[in-house]
Design a protein around this motif. Structure first.
Motif, mmCIF file in Angstrom:
data_model
loop_
_atom_site.group_PDB
_atom_site.id
_atom_site.type_symbol
_atom_site.label_atom_id
_atom_site.label_comp_id
_atom_site.label_asym_id
_atom_site.label_seq_id
_atom_site.Cartn_x
_atom_site.Cartn_y
_atom_site.Cartn_z
ATOM 1 N N ARG A 1 3.047 2.484 3.639
ATOM 2 C CA ARG A 1 2.377 3.761 3.339
ATOM 3 C C ARG A 1 2.903 4.863 4.260
ATOM 4 O O ARG A 1 2.976 4.679 5.474
ATOM 5 N N ARG B 1 1.673 5.130 -5.724
ATOM 6 C CA ARG B 1 0.513 5.481 -6.563
ATOM 7 C C ARG B 1 0.912 6.548 -7.568
ATOM 8 O O ARG B 1 1.911 7.258 -7.375
ATOM 9 N N ASP C 1 0.869 -1.176 0.000
ATOM 10 C CA ASP C 1 0.000 0.000 0.000
ATOM 11 C C ASP C 1 0.908 1.228 0.000
ATOM 12 O O ASP C 1 1.956 1.226 0.637
ATOM 13 N N ASP D 1 8.669 3.331 -0.476
ATOM 14 C CA ASP D 1 7.900 2.465 -1.370
ATOM 15 C C ASP D 1 8.620 1.148 -1.616
ATOM 16 O O ASP D 1 7.979 0.156 -1.937
ATOM 17 N N ARG E 1 6.398 6.179 -10.384
ATOM 18 C CA ARG E 1 5.010 6.310 -10.852
ATOM 19 C C ARG E 1 4.868 7.622 -11.615
ATOM 20 O O ARG E 1 3.865 8.335 -11.494
#
Ligand SMILES: Nc1ncnc2c1ncn2[C@@H]1O[C@H](COP(=O)(O)OP(=O)(O)O)[C@@H](O)[C@H]1O
Ligand SMILES: Nc1ncnc2c1ncn2[C@@H]1O[C@H](COP(=O)(O)OP(=O)(O)O)[C@@H](O)[C@H]1O
Ligand SMILES: [Mg+2]
Ligand SMILES: [Mg+2]
Ligand SMILES: [Mg+2]
Ligand SMILES: [Mg+2]
Lengths: 217, 333, 333, 217
Positions: free
Chosen positions: C68, C44, C41, C72, C97
């Motif tokens: 989170r 993103r 998690d 990462d 990302r």
């Protein structure tokens, strides 16, 4: 008939405290073998606090007979081991006998061995043969209660009974308290609580002897 | 043994002071009762109060499990010594918010007597108190005398279940029965590579040979049940797990929670090697793992060694175990 | 030295496998790249990727800070050895990302070279990479050559700041500059009571006399700057803190975050005694304490000893430090 | 002119690997004194992986000249210490010289000492006097490049230069790498990277000598 005032009762506590302080390491080693090695600390520190609080209370004018309740609280707060509540209950029981008395007759004091035995038995529910301090307090209490003899003789008998009880624990397998988890592995070791109980009883005898020089009744 | 301490007799108080400072947002000592540690958040009207406690030397237990969703208060004694009734009673008075108080502590006669005395005093003040004496240490007594067993690292699970049950506002009876079930379903066994050394003596509390380990040790320097040659991590894990499973006899598909606990000085690398083996074995048995805790959760000074605890879950216990909580030693969002 | 391990050469892999199992809700290894550990998690689109890493033996670092609000991904090497470019590159590809990737790792020449090689490879794939080489260990080089210093336990603060900055969707430039500031304002110094023992040798990595401590040690068994007689906890705390404050020179009213870190086998009781002294001293200097971490956050196998880290906060760093995060080693609600 | 095929190049790697394996503990101890004690592991494991991957690649039919690139990758993946990328760069550089060749002339191989020196210098940026492996590779490369002599004589000179460079590090204070943090405390200790470099160069000489029996050009 010799009467002990508060200072003298504190002095009696001090005699016991000193013997236990001397035995601190030895009691710790006994407990190390079958328990958690803190019995020397518990008894030495507990009685040191009894002496300190007793002395402070005596200085404040507390009656001799009320020093036992003071001792009970002091012991309880100083000692978190099993012996803490047990001796606190012992002192409490003795305190009921003398409550309010400004002095205590020396001849009356051997009776606290029986009080101690009862207080400890009520709180701990152990019985002789369980390999605990009751293996000392119970026979010592019986010996101290033989009415036919004088107080010093009764104390002498209590000392002998205490030593016998202590030595007998060596051949017992613990069934109560921390050492019970070792079961047979506790065989061959003297119970630390029995050892310290014998020390207390001998110290009590020695501390009272000067006041009881009369000997047999 | 070298230690970072000052006067040995001050070690317990100084460490406790440090803990109160480090976690000042979560816990505090009650004024005038420095050994009663209470939660800043969590206690509230109508909630059952959870009071835990025991001796020092098990850091982060017991203050580490005080906080919202966990215990409301902890009474802390001296090194490996029960707190006296005084701080237990003070903790009880604080934790009582009209719904009664649950005591949870390990089965050691000093603790039993002191908590009992506190409960008697609390009863005089009309506070309803129930006591759960934890008995997870399967090495400490045979299964026929389960009630004689010690309470050790499995306490972490039991505290968590209790805290969650109370946090959900379950009444005292319900809290008591669910926590009793958690205790009955928690199994722990430990082994030591090296004994710990109390600050006073700075000496190992028992002697172990250079290749020996002691199986079934307690958390106060108590000897275990048998001594043997050092074995591998996998063999050690198997030894602990086999004993636990033999008592738990879980069915395929059952869920457990796992705690691999450092007894003080065993570092994370070794703990995770053990955890890995435990997981392999559980997988092979078809037992599901709900969650794992790995680390120094319930220590015995600087003892080197590990304990393994399994909580045999049922759906209600699983839900309580994963409920949010916030404390110095355990935070779940 | 006794250890709970299997074949010594498997210790790192087995511990890592255990960690992945224990924390399977939070982290996993990349398929085909077992030494690239990534967050389940957190990553993103549009978020700067945070990649950390270094050798094994510092557990719970580095995988413990993946999640989170934190890193990462982490690339993990062998014992005390940098990961090669392969897993770093894989971690980079995962973490990218579209907003670029920040590398954060301690200043050791092996790590610098390997992360640089990975960055070169990432650049060929058009991934924007910035590198922050942490240098918090004030014992490892004089202040005039700060860039030569090692990066040690203060990494925990720096990872946290970086994770929070990226979590707030700050762009790469901003993340880089705030993390650089965090590094510049983080100060660590450690001392050892006993050296650690690698699994391969099970021997102490250096020799210390029965009354000696080594001041200024690194986290890979490196010697420190001076050896001396064992001193008390307060003296030890003062020694570390004095050196840190002499460089930080905070003003009255400034805020710091404190980490009292176990180097592996030092138990909580001793850590909290140190923390207590640090807090006393900071209070006397009029320095505010924002928050404290106490425990085995960045270890060196089973070394006995402690390191003290202070992060000299400013309002932005304080806000980032207390932002929520969820990882195996650090969870803030 | 003797030509070495892929198997023989792997054998050459194996000679080096064996010497480093023998020196594992000694190199670890040198690194323990001023670093983190892993240099023996790094070099022994790194070269063991070079041999293993080299042998696999040779068995797959990889050309002799391409084994250096294989070795570079193997070393890099096996060794996370500073020496990992340094020797990976060294192998990479040597690989550029021989890329694609199915066999390599024995006379050409002493030149890899110069390639290693350049690859290490480019990646590590250390200079002679910094107390690193460059204190061995730089003078050895100079000695190996003296065109006036035959390849075996050049290798002999390189060995002597390497030993001199290694011994000279004892009197240096480290200014690069992990040992730099010790500053003056590193004085009096031989640099582990210098010691292993000297072992590699001596092993290279001994491994090539049978193919160079012609002696001076
Ligand atoms: N239920 C009991 N009744 C009487 N004595 C007991 C009981 N349980 C334990 N003891 C005594 O207490 C002693 C141990 O005391 P101590 O070491 O101070 O406490 P702990 O076991 O809690 O550390 C034992 O040796 C035994 O004599
Ligand atoms: N920048 C550099 N260039 C060349 N050699 C270096 C450099 N930094 C360190 N070294 C060499 O690396 C050796 C240490 O290697 P090793 O122990 O394998 O790595 P680490 O220091 O990362 O553990 C040192 O003895 C030194 O010779
Ligand atoms: Mg005891
Ligand atoms: Mg005890
Ligand atoms: Mg090294
Ligand atoms: Mg290294």
């Amino acid at each position: 008939m010799t009467q002990l005032d508060a200072q003298q009762v504190v002095f009696l506590f001090r005699v016991i405290a000193r013997r236990l302080a001397d035995a601190r390491v030895e009691l710790g080693a006994l407990d190390g073998a079958i328990g958690d090695a803190d019995h020397g600390t518990a008894m030495a520190d507990g009685f040191a606090m009894v002496v300190q609080s007793g002395a402070e209370a005596a200085a404040r004018g507390t009656a001799a007979g009320d020093l036992f309740a003071v001792a009970a609280r002091a012991f309880l707060n100083a000692v978190g081991a099993t012996s803490g509540p047990l001796y606190a209950s012992a002192f409490m029981r003795a305190g009921q006998r003398f409550a309010g008395q400004t002095t205590i007759a020396a001849e009356e004091l051997p009776a606290i061995i029986g009080d101690f035995a009862e207080g400890i038995a009520d709180r701990g529910k152990a019985r002789p043969g369980d390999k605990t301090m009751m293996d000392v307090w119970a026979p010592a209490a019986r010996a101290a209660s033989l009415a036919a003899e004088g107080p010093l003789a009764r104390l002498d008998r209590a000392v002998v009974a205490a030593e016998g009880g202590r030595d007998a624990t060596r051949a017992m397998a613990a069934s109560v308290g921390r050492a019970a988890r070792l079961a047979e592995r506790s065989l061959g070791h003297v119970d630390p609580g029995a050892a310290s109980a014998a020390i207390i009883i001998a110290a009590l005898r020695d501390g009272l002897a000067p006041h009881l020089s009369g000997g047999h009744n | 043994v070298k230690k970072l301490i000052n006067a040995p007799k001050d070690a317990v108080d100084e460490a406790l002071k440090g803990a109160l400072l480090a976690h000042e947002r979560l816990i505090m000592a009650l004024p005038d009762t420095p050994r009663a540690i209470v939660a800043k958040d969590g206690p509230r009207a109508g909630k059952v109060g959870i009071v835990i406690g025991g001796g020092a030397g098990h850091e982060p237990s017991f203050w580490g499990y005080v906080g919202r969703g966990l215990a409301d208060a902890a009474a802390v004694g001296n090194l490996f010594a029960s707190p006296p009734p005084g701080p237990i009673l003070a903790a009880t008075q604080f934790a009582d918010r009209g719904a009664g108080v649950l005591y949870i502590y390990g089965n050691f006669s000093g603790d039993v007597m002191n908590f009992d005395m506190a409960a008697e005093l609390a009863a005089e003040e009309q506070i309803a108190v129930r006591s759960i004496i934890t008995t997870d240490d399967i090495a400490s007594s045979p299964v026929e005398s389960r009630a004689a067993r010690r309470g050790v690292a499995g306490n972490v699970f039991i505290f968590k279940i209790a805290g969650a049950a109370a946090d959900r506002m379950m009444p005292l009876d319900t809290c008591e029965s669910v926590v009793r079930r958690a205790n009955a379903r928690t199994y722990t066994m430990g082994l030591a590579l090296e004994p710990g050394s109390p600050p006073e003596t700075r000496r190992p509390s028992f002697d172990l040979g250079p290749d020996e380990i002691e199986i079934g040790v307690g958390v106060h320097g108590e000897l275990g049940v048998v001594r043997q040659k050092l074995i591998s991590a996998d063999e050690s894990a198997d030894l602990l797990l086999d004993r636990i499973l033999a008592e738990m006899h879980p069915s395929e598909g059952d869920q457990v929670a796992v705690l691999v606990n450092s007894l003080g000085s065993t570092p994370a690398m070794e703990l995770y090697i053990i955890l890995r083996r435990v997981r392999q074995r559980l997988k092979a048995r078809g037992i599901g793992v709900h969650s794992c805790l790995v680390g120094p959760y319930y220590t015995s000074l600087d003892m080197a060694g590990v304990s393994l605890s399994l909580l045999h879950l049922d759906p209600e216990l699983a839900a309580l175990l994963e409920a949010p909580c916030r404390s110095a030693a355990l935070t779940l969002p």
